[in-house]
Design an enzyme around this catalytic site. Sequence first.
Site, short mmCIF file in Angstrom:
data_model
loop_
_atom_site.label_atom_id
_atom_site.label_comp_id
_atom_site.label_asym_id
_atom_site.label_seq_id
_atom_site.Cartn_x
_atom_site.Cartn_y
_atom_site.Cartn_z
N ASP A 143 0.78 -1.24 -0.02
CA ASP A 143 -0.07 0.13 -0.08
C ASP A 143 0.67 1.33 -0.16
O ASP A 143 1.98 1.43 -0.60
CB ASP A 143 -0.91 -0.06 1.26
CG ASP A 143 -2.32 0.60 0.88
OD1 ASP A 143 -2.35 1.79 0.60
OD2 ASP A 143 -3.12 -0.08 1.03
N HIS A 217 -3.87 5.84 3.42
CA HIS A 217 -4.41 4.77 2.95
C HIS A 217 -3.95 3.66 3.62
O HIS A 217 -4.31 2.63 4.11
CB HIS A 217 -4.30 4.87 1.28
CG HIS A 217 -5.35 3.64 0.71
ND1 HIS A 217 -4.73 2.39 0.45
CD2 HIS A 217 -6.48 3.93 0.23
CE1 HIS A 217 -5.77 1.81 -0.21
NE2 HIS A 217 -6.77 2.55 -0.33
N SER A 554 -11.12 -0.95 -0.76
CA SER A 554 -9.96 -0.79 0.02
C SER A 554 -10.20 -1.25 1.31
O SER A 554 -9.11 -1.61 2.19
CB SER A 554 -9.31 0.57 0.12
OG SER A 554 -8.69 0.78 -1.36
#
Length: 774
Positions: A143, A217, A554
């Site tokens: 990520d 994220h 996600s």
Amino acid sequence: MFVSSLFYLPLTFFLLIAASASLETSPKAYVVYMGGSSIDEGEDVENMESSHLQLLSSISSRKLSRESILHHYHHAFSGFSAFLTENEASALSSREDVVSVFPDSFLHLHTTRSWDFLEVGSSERIRSRYHHPRNDVIIGIIDTGVWPESPSFDDEGLGEIPARWKGTCMETSDFKRSNCNRKLIGARYYDVSISSSNGTEERAVKLRGTPRDSVGHGTHTASTAGGARVQNASYYGLAEGVARGGSPSARIATYKACSEEGCSSSAILKAMDDAIKDGVDIISISIGTSSLFQVDYLNDPIAIGAFHAEQMGVMVVCSGGNDGPEPSTVINTAPWIFTVGASSIDREFQSTLVLGNGKKLRGSAINFLNGTSSREYPIVFGGEVAAKYVPVNESRNCYPGSLDPKKVSGKIVVCINSDPTLTRRVKKLVVEGVGAKGMVLVDGTLMGNPFDAGLFPFTQVDDSAGSEILKYIGTTKNPSAVILPTHVVSNSSPAPSVAYFSSRGPGVLTENILKPDIIAPGIAILAATVPTNDASSVPKGKKPSGYILKSGTSMACPHVAGSAAIIRSMHQWWSPSVIKSALMTTATLSSNVGKPLTDSFGQTASPHEAGSGEISPYKALHPGLAYETTTEDYLLFLCYYGYPENKIRAIARTKTKFTSCPKHSTGDLISNINYPSISIQTLSKRGAPITVKRTVTNFGPINSTYIAAVESPRGLVVEVSPHEIAFSPTVRRASYRVTFRGTKAAGDNYNFGSITWSDGRHSVRTVFSVNVVA
Ligand SMILES: *[C@@H]1O[C@H](CO)[C@@H](O)[C@H](O)[C@H]1NC(C)=O
Ligand SMILES: *[C@@H]1O[C@H](CO)[C@@H](O)[C@H](O)[C@H]1NC(C)=O
Ligand SMILES: *[C@@H]1O[C@H](CO)[C@@H](O)[C@H](O)[C@H]1NC(C)=O
Ligand SMILES: *[C@@H]1O[C@H](CO)[C@@H](O)[C@H](O)[C@H]1NC(C)=O
Ligand SMILES: *[C@@H]1O[C@H](CO)[C@@H](O)[C@H](O)[C@H]1NC(C)=O
């Protein structure tokens, strides 16, 4: 989508040089995939690296050096990435020892900023009843990196780092070895390379790397999958509670292959190669290519890396994308990938609109309003305050530049949402930018998906409330309204339901594997983030929040990775396919009111939307039976899909036995792969019935008898044979056949249903999708 100037830079650059007709010769970054790894055939790393360079020299007339190669892949699979001209790429791809050559493209993170939400409960649903799991499980997160200071990565109470761990904590000026601990046991980063050339010389423009997350994220997904318990976590007081990962005892290793601009294919492959070598058990990837331009499995870096991970016993869980609700949008659909869609949870973020006449209307939004901003203001409709020469249909939608600042300043503006290409985020910025004091968006479809408006008074209402507001504005002398601060409602129902944005099946590459596989919470998920001091989102007098609510597949993906970790910790020897089968066959198809799962339109969710259903990790600890899918099965899949035998042989290498493809390999045979769900691309109404075979392995009590029950739509005849299976010390595995007859079925339509094997204690459900054509 994370799109910024940097993402467009290389593209523009190439457009420029294309104009000068030198595109042919200017090198671009490519991935050269050469199949399985030969390391266990006695090759050493240094040898392989020089052989890559030799291979490259043999087809290139350019001056090459070690720097010409960006990444070498050698642990789980072999190949490299390098700057190549089109001619060189094509020369390489025609070689016998090369499986595929594809451009090093950018992939996207499966969340967008317009989907930043608030929530807490999802992780509580995965509450551990087992305080001391027997085995350490290591989850690798590929990520945007990690914010190691987050309390979610506290290692209190965790034992020594597992001895089998071979990973590392890479140091940079902003990331110290001491940032890793017994929770965050590894952190690597990859320079993101951008092809750059001035016509004579190619260069890897490497963006400065660090394991540290600057986007949020990666920190969010890592803490969702395996974060520690954190008391009193909240998003500025909203949704306060305990934040915890799916498997709080799991260890986390992060692999930063993405920046804000996106993720490079070559870096993702390197991250997967490293993660497998380092010793992770599960890899979680909330990233994907575009659903519009899907590439086949051997040109897709995630599919390639995941195949070899599976071959080495490492499970790969991926998000299915956020391109719903249209059909055929799901990505990351290879059968060896666990593909995850997103669902809502039982929590609502209400922001009520009170009209001047006292009428209260239900709205949905996340905002942190205080007494000053949550005040009564005049309210106007965008359609009536258009700027000069602007068509009313644009100002109704609150297009950029469509509103007359003089007419909206100091007021609450009502906008409709008839053009989905303009996001809520853009509309809010438009309205805020012309000096309005608030915004009401009329759009019922996205209400289940609360928009994070931060400090700006914003709420979203459905169409009937919208008509009421417009009627009130049209019939009142001085219409006014107040937008109230967000109020969190727990235990709302029905929940879960499939998220509006969650990508849908059927798969584009083949309809003979049912995708997505499963759904998991992906709306308004509270998890750790990078605390950013952005004045527009930090309420006055508060410190930047270390927790945030985000939405997207996600966020769903690490819930499944965390659930798989729970199962792996209890059942150390279960293969990835057994864990996947356990999660799929025990998933729930009903909501918290006991009715069938729905989508965000209130319709019953089909397997193309929900896969096998919503994860139910504790039921999955005792699945009874499991569908084991072997690497050999996946190689057969590649045969049926139509890849040449020599490529499949290179992929299998010596690790998996492969001699040749069956004589009559056709796409229809894919339905026969021992998958935990069934999908049939075409069942002709007039043609012969279709029979598929499945094999189940008993993981429950040795002496058990299972009986099959079928649920099928009217007209579709489904026969299971045998319909009773007795397991015993000598019968641990058994096969059965399912025959589908479509003569009387609804034609030109997908027929969905399920087959459930039950021994009275375990319920093993296999969902199916059969496309009956007239
Ligand atoms: C291209 O870049 C190289 C290295 O940066 C430099 O030596 C060369 O002079 C440049 N060529 C042109 C045409 O700008
Ligand atoms: C959490 O909040 C409660 C009340 O809001 C407080 O009593 C408690 O001390 C807090 N716990 C921590 C660890 O901050
Ligand atoms: C409320 O918000 C406004 C605007 O953001 C700010 O000026 C004001 O100081 C805030 N008041 C309180 C009590 O926080
Ligand atoms: C608004 O209407 C005009 C004229 O009918 C049309 O050309 C334009 O595309 C419309 N715009 C939107 C956003 O619907
Ligand atoms: C299972 O059944 C066999 C006889 O078929 C018996 O010998 C055995 O003890 C049984 N095992 C268990 C665990 O009940």
